[in-house]
Design a protein around this motif. Structure first.
Motif, mmCIF file in Angstrom:
data_model
loop_
_atom_site.group_PDB
_atom_site.id
_atom_site.type_symbol
_atom_site.label_atom_id
_atom_site.label_comp_id
_atom_site.label_asym_id
_atom_site.label_seq_id
_atom_site.Cartn_x
_atom_site.Cartn_y
_atom_site.Cartn_z
ATOM 1 N N ASN A 87 146.688 45.410 38.268
ATOM 2 C CA ASN A 87 145.725 46.344 38.851
ATOM 3 C C ASN A 87 146.156 46.789 40.243
ATOM 4 O OD1 ASN A 87 144.163 45.928 36.561
ATOM 5 N ND2 ASN A 87 142.938 44.335 37.525
ATOM 6 N N ILE A 88 145.680 47.992 40.624
ATOM 7 C CA ILE A 88 145.923 48.523 41.964
ATOM 8 C C ILE A 88 144.578 48.804 42.613
ATOM 9 C CG2 ILE A 88 146.816 50.462 43.294
ATOM 10 C CD1 ILE A 88 149.024 50.760 41.252
ATOM 11 N N ASP A 89 144.329 48.185 43.761
ATOM 12 C CA ASP A 89 143.161 48.460 44.583
ATOM 13 C C ASP A 89 143.679 49.016 45.902
ATOM 14 O OD1 ASP A 89 140.935 47.472 42.970
ATOM 15 O OD2 ASP A 89 141.826 45.487 43.261
ATOM 16 N N ILE A 90 143.217 50.225 46.258
ATOM 17 C CA ILE A 90 143.759 50.893 47.437
ATOM 18 C C ILE A 90 142.643 51.569 48.226
ATOM 19 C CG2 ILE A 90 144.339 52.936 46.070
ATOM 20 C CD1 ILE A 90 146.711 53.368 47.969
ATOM 21 N N ASN A 91 142.717 51.439 49.532
ATOM 22 C CA ASN A 91 141.863 52.198 50.437
ATOM 23 C C ASN A 91 142.711 53.354 50.949
ATOM 24 O OD1 ASN A 91 139.512 50.636 50.353
ATOM 25 N ND2 ASN A 91 140.402 49.138 51.747
ATOM 26 N N GLY A 92 142.589 54.482 50.310
ATOM 27 C CA GLY A 92 143.392 55.644 50.677
ATOM 28 C C GLY A 92 143.870 56.362 49.433
ATOM 29 N N LYS A 93 144.755 57.324 49.664
ATOM 30 C CA LYS A 93 145.258 58.164 48.583
ATOM 31 C C LYS A 93 146.394 57.475 47.841
ATOM 32 C CE LYS A 93 144.003 62.359 50.952
ATOM 33 N NZ LYS A 93 144.438 63.558 51.614
ATOM 34 N N LEU A 94 146.494 57.807 46.559
ATOM 35 C CA LEU A 94 147.564 57.267 45.727
ATOM 36 C C LEU A 94 148.232 58.410 44.989
ATOM 37 C CD1 LEU A 94 149.085 54.891 44.329
ATOM 38 C CD2 LEU A 94 147.266 54.936 42.607
ATOM 39 N N GLU A 95 149.556 58.481 45.073
ATOM 40 C CA GLU A 95 150.347 59.418 44.268
ATOM 41 C C GLU A 95 151.184 58.566 43.335
ATOM 42 O OE1 GLU A 95 152.479 62.489 46.181
ATOM 43 O OE2 GLU A 95 150.746 63.184 47.305
ATOM 44 N N MET A 96 150.979 58.766 42.043
ATOM 45 C CA MET A 96 151.609 57.914 41.058
ATOM 46 C C MET A 96 152.481 58.748 40.122
ATOM 47 S SD MET A 96 151.965 56.068 38.194
ATOM 48 C CE MET A 96 150.863 56.853 37.063
ATOM 49 N N TYR A 97 153.787 58.483 40.151
ATOM 50 C CA TYR A 97 154.743 59.189 39.297
ATOM 51 C C TYR A 97 155.334 58.260 38.242
ATOM 52 C CZ TYR A 97 154.504 62.549 43.098
ATOM 53 O OH TYR A 97 154.060 63.437 44.035
ATOM 54 N N GLY A 98 155.067 56.977 38.351
ATOM 55 C CA GLY A 98 155.640 55.983 37.441
ATOM 56 C C GLY A 98 154.687 55.633 36.322
ATOM 57 N N GLU A 99 154.602 54.323 36.021
ATOM 58 C CA GLU A 99 153.769 53.831 34.930
ATOM 59 C C GLU A 99 152.973 52.624 35.428
ATOM 60 O OE1 GLU A 99 154.431 51.699 30.605
ATOM 61 O OE2 GLU A 99 155.972 53.061 31.354
ATOM 62 N N ILE A 100 151.674 52.625 35.106
ATOM 63 C CA ILE A 100 150.811 51.513 35.483
ATOM 64 C C ILE A 100 150.129 50.969 34.237
ATOM 65 C CG2 ILE A 100 148.776 50.778 36.795
ATOM 66 C CD1 ILE A 100 149.449 52.929 38.845
ATOM 67 N N ASN A 101 150.271 49.673 34.009
ATOM 68 C CA ASN A 101 149.563 48.968 32.946
ATOM 69 C C ASN A 101 148.516 48.097 33.621
ATOM 70 O OD1 ASN A 101 151.192 49.951 30.709
ATOM 71 N ND2 ASN A 101 152.823 48.714 31.594
ATOM 72 N N GLY A 102 147.418 48.706 33.958
ATOM 73 C CA GLY A 102 146.341 48.031 34.681
ATOM 74 C C GLY A 102 145.379 49.064 35.223
ATOM 75 N N ASN A 103 144.332 48.604 35.879
ATOM 76 C CA ASN A 103 143.306 49.489 36.419
ATOM 77 C C ASN A 103 143.686 49.984 37.811
ATOM 78 O OD1 ASN A 103 141.786 48.915 34.114
ATOM 79 N ND2 ASN A 103 140.712 47.230 35.106
ATOM 80 N N ILE A 104 143.166 51.180 38.162
ATOM 81 C CA ILE A 104 143.353 51.750 39.492
ATOM 82 C C ILE A 104 141.978 51.919 40.124
ATOM 83 C CG2 ILE A 104 144.116 53.751 40.813
ATOM 84 C CD1 ILE A 104 146.128 54.338 38.560
ATOM 85 N N ASN A 105 141.806 51.386 41.331
ATOM 86 C CA ASN A 105 140.574 51.554 42.102
ATOM 87 C C ASN A 105 140.940 52.124 43.462
ATOM 88 O OD1 ASN A 105 138.563 50.345 40.303
ATOM 89 N ND2 ASN A 105 139.710 48.455 40.640
#
Length: 186
Positions: free
Chosen positions: A24-42
Motif C-alpha cells: 500500500n501507498i499512503d501519501i500526504n501530497g500528490k502522486l504521479e504513478m507511471y509504474g505498477e502498484i499491487n496494493g491500495n493508494i491513499n
C-alpha cells in the motif's frame, strides 16, 4: 517532472515506469504513478495514474490516462478517466469525466460527462448525466441526486377501477353467442 499539465508548488512523489510496488501507498501530497502498484493508494491530494493499479484508490481527485485499474475508487472531488484507460471497479466521486472504459457502479454526487469514445458497462447514479454521440452505455441511469421531485411532474394517481375494467374488456376478443359451424364428415 509533471507530464499531466499540473502547475503547483507542492511536493510530488513520482513512481517511474518499470517500477513495481507490492504494498500500500499512503501519501500526504500528490502522486504521479507511471509504474505498477499491487496494493491500495491513499492520498489527501491529487493522484495521477499512467500505469497499472490492482487495489483501491482514495484521493482528493484522480486523473488517469493509458491506465489499467482494478479496484474501488473514492474521490472527495472529481475523477477523470481519459483515453486508453480501463477501470474494473466502482467509482464514488463528486464529478466524473469518462473517455475510457469502466465496468462497475458509478455513484457521483454531481455531473457525469461521458465522452464520444467512452464505454460504460455500469449503473450510473448522479445529479446529471451528459452523453456525447458515439458513447456506449450499458446499465441503468438514475438522476437520484437531482434537485427534482418526479412526483411534482408526474403525480401519482390511483387508477379508476371501473375504467380499468372497461379497458380490459375492450382488449378481450369478442366471442359470439352462436356455436361455431362444424365441418361435415365425408
Amino acid at each position: 517532472m509533471n507530464n499531466f499539465g499540473e502547475t503547483g508548488n507542492g511536493e510530488i512523489a513520482v513512481i517511474p515506469k518499470g517500477t513495481v510496488i507490492n504494498g500500500n501507498i499512503d501519501i500526504n501530497g500528490k502522486l504521479e504513478m507511471y509504474g505498477e502498484i499491487n496494493g491500495n493508494i491513499n492520498s489527501n491530494d491529487r493522484v495521477n495514474i499512467c500505469g497499472a493499479v490492482t487495489g483501491d484508490i482514495k484521493a482528493n481527485d484522480l486523473y488517469t490516462k493509458d491506465s489499467f485499474i482494478e479496484g474501488k475508487i473514492e474521490c472527495i472531488q472529481g475523477a477523470v478517466v481519459r483515453d486508453n484507460t480501463v477501470i474494473l471497479g466502482d467509482i464514488y466521486a463528486d464529478s466524473l469525466v469518462i473517455d475510457g472504459a469502466i465496468q462497475g457502479k458509478l455513484d457521483v454526487k454531481g455531473c457525469v460527462t461521458v465522452g464520444e469514445k467512452a464505454i460504460v458497462d455500469s449503473d450510473i447514479r448522479a445529479k446529471a448525466i451528459q452523453v456525447s454521440n458515439g458513447a456506449a452505455i450499458n446499465g441503468h441511469c438514475s438522476l437520484c441526486y437531482a434537485e427534482l421531485n418526479m412526483k411534482d411532474i408526474f403525480p401519482e394517481t390511483e387508477p379508476d377501477s371501473k375504467a380499468m375494467e372497461t379497458a380490459e374488456e375492450a382488449d378481450k376478443p369478442k366471442q359470439s353467442s352462436k356455436p361455431k359451424a362444424v365441418a361435415k364428415k365425408k
